[in-house]
Design a protein around this motif. Structure first.
Motif, mmCIF file in Angstrom:
data_model
loop_
_atom_site.group_PDB
_atom_site.id
_atom_site.type_symbol
_atom_site.label_atom_id
_atom_site.label_comp_id
_atom_site.label_asym_id
_atom_site.label_seq_id
_atom_site.Cartn_x
_atom_site.Cartn_y
_atom_site.Cartn_z
ATOM 1 N N ASP A 22 22.247 -39.719 13.647
ATOM 2 C CA ASP A 22 21.943 -40.607 12.520
ATOM 3 C C ASP A 22 20.962 -41.726 12.911
ATOM 4 O O ASP A 22 21.188 -42.895 12.640
ATOM 5 N N VAL A 23 19.870 -41.335 13.548
ATOM 6 C CA VAL A 23 18.842 -42.283 13.970
ATOM 7 C C VAL A 23 17.845 -42.446 12.826
ATOM 8 O O VAL A 23 17.410 -41.463 12.231
ATOM 9 N N SER A 24 17.491 -43.685 12.526
ATOM 10 C CA SER A 24 16.540 -43.969 11.461
ATOM 11 C C SER A 24 15.216 -43.267 11.721
ATOM 12 O O SER A 24 14.697 -43.280 12.835
ATOM 13 N N PHE A 25 14.671 -42.669 10.677
ATOM 14 C CA PHE A 25 13.404 -41.953 10.794
ATOM 15 C C PHE A 25 12.272 -42.894 11.193
ATOM 16 O O PHE A 25 11.381 -42.535 11.936
ATOM 17 N N PHE A 26 12.320 -44.114 10.720
ATOM 18 C CA PHE A 26 11.251 -45.078 10.970
ATOM 19 C C PHE A 26 11.638 -45.990 12.140
ATOM 20 O O PHE A 26 11.916 -47.173 11.961
ATOM 21 N N SER A 27 11.676 -45.409 13.336
ATOM 22 C CA SER A 27 12.007 -46.191 14.524
ATOM 23 C C SER A 27 11.220 -45.678 15.722
ATOM 24 O O SER A 27 10.739 -44.547 15.720
ATOM 25 N N LEU A 28 11.127 -46.525 16.727
ATOM 26 C CA LEU A 28 10.462 -46.113 17.961
ATOM 27 C C LEU A 28 11.267 -45.033 18.669
ATOM 28 O O LEU A 28 10.691 -44.160 19.322
ATOM 29 N N ASP A 29 12.595 -45.078 18.550
ATOM 30 C CA ASP A 29 13.439 -44.037 19.149
ATOM 31 C C ASP A 29 13.104 -42.671 18.567
ATOM 32 O O ASP A 29 13.072 -41.672 19.293
ATOM 33 N N THR A 161 16.307 -34.317 5.335
ATOM 34 C CA THR A 161 17.052 -35.398 5.973
ATOM 35 C C THR A 161 16.556 -36.774 5.561
ATOM 36 O O THR A 161 17.348 -37.661 5.298
ATOM 37 N N HIS A 162 15.259 -36.956 5.497
ATOM 38 C CA HIS A 162 14.724 -38.305 5.351
ATOM 39 C C HIS A 162 14.111 -38.622 3.990
ATOM 40 O O HIS A 162 13.898 -39.781 3.692
ATOM 41 N N LEU A 163 13.840 -37.613 3.206
ATOM 42 C CA LEU A 163 13.201 -37.904 1.925
ATOM 43 C C LEU A 163 14.061 -37.477 0.727
ATOM 44 O O LEU A 163 14.263 -38.251 -0.196
ATOM 45 N N ILE A 164 14.574 -36.266 0.758
ATOM 46 C CA ILE A 164 15.309 -35.753 -0.398
ATOM 47 C C ILE A 164 16.745 -36.277 -0.448
ATOM 48 O O ILE A 164 17.192 -36.773 -1.472
ATOM 49 N N HIS A 169 21.641 -38.397 -2.544
ATOM 50 C CA HIS A 169 22.913 -38.800 -1.932
ATOM 51 C C HIS A 169 23.775 -37.586 -1.604
ATOM 52 O O HIS A 169 24.926 -37.498 -2.018
ATOM 53 N N ILE A 170 23.190 -36.645 -0.864
ATOM 54 C CA ILE A 170 23.913 -35.435 -0.476
ATOM 55 C C ILE A 170 24.837 -35.780 0.687
ATOM 56 O O ILE A 170 24.361 -36.235 1.731
ATOM 57 N N PRO A 171 26.155 -35.561 0.558
ATOM 58 C CA PRO A 171 27.074 -35.847 1.672
ATOM 59 C C PRO A 171 26.728 -34.977 2.877
ATOM 60 O O PRO A 171 26.424 -33.804 2.737
ATOM 61 N N GLY A 172 26.811 -35.600 4.047
ATOM 62 C CA GLY A 172 26.510 -34.856 5.274
ATOM 63 C C GLY A 172 25.050 -34.892 5.649
ATOM 64 O O GLY A 172 24.689 -34.550 6.764
ATOM 65 N N TRP A 173 24.175 -35.263 4.749
ATOM 66 C CA TRP A 173 22.749 -35.401 5.058
ATOM 67 C C TRP A 173 22.444 -36.898 5.045
ATOM 68 O O TRP A 173 22.395 -37.510 4.003
ATOM 69 N N ASN A 174 22.253 -37.491 6.188
ATOM 70 C CA ASN A 174 22.064 -38.945 6.243
ATOM 71 C C ASN A 174 20.660 -39.348 6.004
ATOM 72 O O ASN A 174 19.705 -39.027 6.443
#
Length: 174
Positions: A22-29, A161-164, A169-174
């Motif tokens: 569950d790492v943010s898409f918009f991060s350096l990581d 994962t990051h746009l749709i 608000h699909i459960p299990g898709w963060n």
């Protein structure tokens, strides 16, 4: 398989770890993990003279050549992956799993090739997942189609994962 196919598989591996952790898409990581996945996915070919990884890591490649390590043997084996995991253990949890999953994607994909892989090296048995007639030859049209399939999977993971999912608000898709 070619480097670009292994890079995409490594990228997908990184995407999977990023989703799971569950790492943010918009991060350096995320940027670091995706780059690491692309590189680690190609690393096993350091045993193939002339490959990009053999050129980049010439001292290691030269040592493997001196030791007469053949392509798709030691560096494509489970034993090597276990040893490698000890060296990358100091990495953060995110980067450790990205590296290991991306690296493991390499021999997994090579199992689709007609020459197979010595997955249980030093046992000299080559394993492949497909019969020779269905196996994917390196650089063939079949590999190109497989690479496009991997690219589609990567884009579906990215979009799902990051746009749709945030919109739906699909459960299990963060």
């Amino acid at each position: 398989m070619l480097q670009k196919t292994h890079s995409i598989a490594g990228f997908i591996s990184a995407e999977i770890v990023l989703m799971y952790q569950d790492v943010s898409f918009f991060s350096l990581d995320t940027a670091g993990a995706l780059l690491l996945g692309c590189l680690a996915g190609t690393l096993a070919d350091v045993d193939k003279p002339g490959s990009t990884m053999a050129k980049v890591l010439f001292p290691l490649s030269a040592l493997l050549q001196l030791l007469k390590v053949k392509h798709r043997t030691l560096t494509h084996s489970i034993l090597f992956m276990l040893l490698l995991s000890m060296f990358v253990m100091p990495l953060s949890n995110l980067y450790f799993w990205v590296f290991m999953l991306a690296y493991a994607s390499h021999p997994l994909i090579d199992l689709l090739n007609d020459r197979g892989v010595q997955l249980f090296w030093p046992v000299p048995i080559r394993i492949r997942l497909l019969p020779k007639v269905l196996a994917i030859d390196t650089g063939s049209i079949g590999e190109t189609a497989f690479r496009w399939l991997l690219l589609a999977i990567s884009l579906l993971l990215l979009l799902g994962t990051h746009l749709i999912s945030p919109l739906l608000h699909i459960p299990g898709w963060n």
